[in-house]
Design a protein around this motif. Structure first.
Motif, PDB file in Angstrom:
ATOM      1  N   UNK A 102      -5.497   0.981   1.558  1.00 27.38           N
ATOM      2  CA  UNK A 102      -4.067   1.204   1.415  1.00 27.38           C
ATOM      3  C   UNK A 102      -3.505   0.301   0.313  1.00 27.38           C
ATOM      4  N   UNK A 103      -2.850   0.900  -0.686  1.00 27.91           N
ATOM      5  CA  UNK A 103      -2.333   0.141  -1.821  1.00 27.91           C
ATOM      6  C   UNK A 103      -0.837  -0.134  -1.733  1.00 27.91           C
ATOM      7  N   UNK A 104      -0.132   0.603  -0.911  1.00 27.15           N
ATOM      8  CA  UNK A 104       1.299   0.382  -0.764  1.00 27.15           C
ATOM      9  C   UNK A 104       2.089   0.709  -2.008  1.00 27.15           C
ATOM     10  N   UNK A 105       1.716   1.788  -2.693  1.00 28.22           N
ATOM     11  CA  UNK A 105       2.373   2.147  -3.941  1.00 28.22           C
ATOM     12  C   UNK A 105       3.559   3.083  -3.743  1.00 28.22           C
ATOM     13  N   UNK A 106       3.686   3.676  -2.551  1.00 28.55           N
ATOM     14  CA  UNK A 106       4.773   4.620  -2.298  1.00 28.55           C
ATOM     15  C   UNK A 106       5.694   4.064  -1.215  1.00 28.55           C
TER      16      UNK A 106
END
Length: 272
Positions: free
Chosen positions: A1-5
Motif C-alpha cells: 500500500x503506497x497511500x497515493x490516493x
C-alpha cells in the motif's frame, strides 16, 4: 500500500444527517455489478478526494458501502457549500445518476455498510472531534493566559481581576476533564473494549467545552477578540459546528441516556 490516493466518506444527505440510516441513495444490483443513484451533501475534503466511500441502500432495510471513483460517467461533483466556519475545508455536494459500479467496488459484505460506517465514525468522533476539540481548546486557553498576563487596565494586569481568573480556572478545569475522557475512551479502544458510550460522552463534552472556552476567549480579548486581526473570532466560528457534525449533542445524549437506563451504574461507577 503506497497511500497515493485520498478518499472522503460520503454518508450525509439532505434528509439524513444524524439519522445515517435514513439515506435515500440506492444501489441496484445488475449483471455488470451495481447501478448507483442518489445524492450526498456536506462531504468534507471532497474537492481533493480521488474516490469516495458512499453509503447506499441495497435493499428495503439494507445499507452497503461502495468505493466510487471521482470522474465516473454519471458522477457529478456539485457546489461547495460555504460555511460560517471551517472555511479552509471544502464541503461538496455529490450527485449519482445511473453510475455503473463494478462488483469489486462493494466494500465488505452486502448489507454490512451501516455497521462499517458506524465502526469507522466512532474512531472519527474520538479523534477528529473529541481530540481535536481538546487540542483547539488547549491552544486557545494558552492564548488567553498569555493575553491576561500582558493586557493592563486600571493600572494592573487584567489577570489580577478575580472575574477574569474565574474564566481561566473554569477553562483549565474543563480542558483537563475533557482530556481524561478522551484518554479513557482511547484506552478502551486499544484494549478491544466497546467504547460507544464513552465516545458519545466525549463527543458531547469536548464539543461543548470547546464552545465555552472560545466564548471566554472572545470575552477576555474584548474588542480585539471580535476582530479579524486576531484568530480568536475564527476559533469561535469554527467551534460552533462541533456540536453538530458527526452526530449532534442531542443524539449523543440520547445514546448515553438509553445505554445508562439499560446497563445501569456500569457507565458511571468504576466499581461496577
Amino acid at each position: 500500500m503506497q497511500g497515493l490516493r485520498t478518499c472522503s466518506i460520503a454518508i450525509t444527505e439532505t434528509g439524513a444527517g444524524s439519522d445515517a440510516a435514513g439515506i435515500k441513495t440506492s444501489a441496484r444490483k445488475t449483471d455488470a455489478g451495481w447501478l448507483l443513484n442518489g445524492s450526498k451533501c456536506f462531504i468534507s475534503d471532497g474537492q481533493w478526494s480521488d474516490f469516495f466511500l458512499v453509503s447506499a441502500k441495497t435493499g428495503e432495510k439494507e445499507i452497503s458501502m461502495f468505493m466510487v471513483d471521482k470522474g465516473l460517467p454519471g458522477f457529478t461533483v456539485g457546489k461547495d457549500q460555504l460555511m460560517m466556519g471551517l472555511r479552509g475545508t471544502p464541503h461538496l455536494e455529490l450527485y449519482f445518476d445511473d453510475v455503473v459500479l463494478e462488483p469489486l467496488t462493494l466494500l465488505g459484505e452486502q448489507g454490512q455498510g451501516f455497521k462499517l460506517a458506524m465502526g469507522a465514525l466512532n474512531v472519527v468522533r474520538l479523534a477528529q472531534v473529541g481530540a481535536r476539540a481538546l487540542g483547539k481548546a488547549s491552544h486557545v486557553l494558552e492564548l488567553m493566559v498569555n493575553y491576561v498576563n500582558e493586557r493592563k487596565q486600571f493600572g494592573q494586569k487584567i489577570g489580577d481581576f478575580q472575574l477574569v481568573q474565574q474564566h481561566i480556572a473554569d477553562s483549565v478545569i474543563e480542558v483537563n476533564a475533557a482530556r481524561w475522557m478522551v484518554y479513557k475512551a482511547a484506552w478502551m479502544l486499544d484494549q478491544g473494549f466497546d467504547a460507544r458510550e464513552q465516545i458519545a460522552m466525549v463527543k458531547v463534552y469536548a464539543a461543548e467545552m470547546l464552545g465555552r472556552v472560545v466564548d471566554r476567549a472572545v470575552q477576555l480579548f474584548g474588542g480585539m477578540g471580535f476582530c479579524k486581526e486576531l484568530p480568536i473570532e475564527r476559533y469561535y466560528r469554527d467551534a460552533r459546528v462541533y456540536r453538530i457534525f458527526d452526530g449532534t449533542s442531542e443524539i449523543h445524549r440520547t445514546v448515553v441516556a438509553k445505554s445508562t437506563l439499560k446497563k445501569g451504574a456500569v457507565l458511571f461507577d468504576v466499581h461496577r
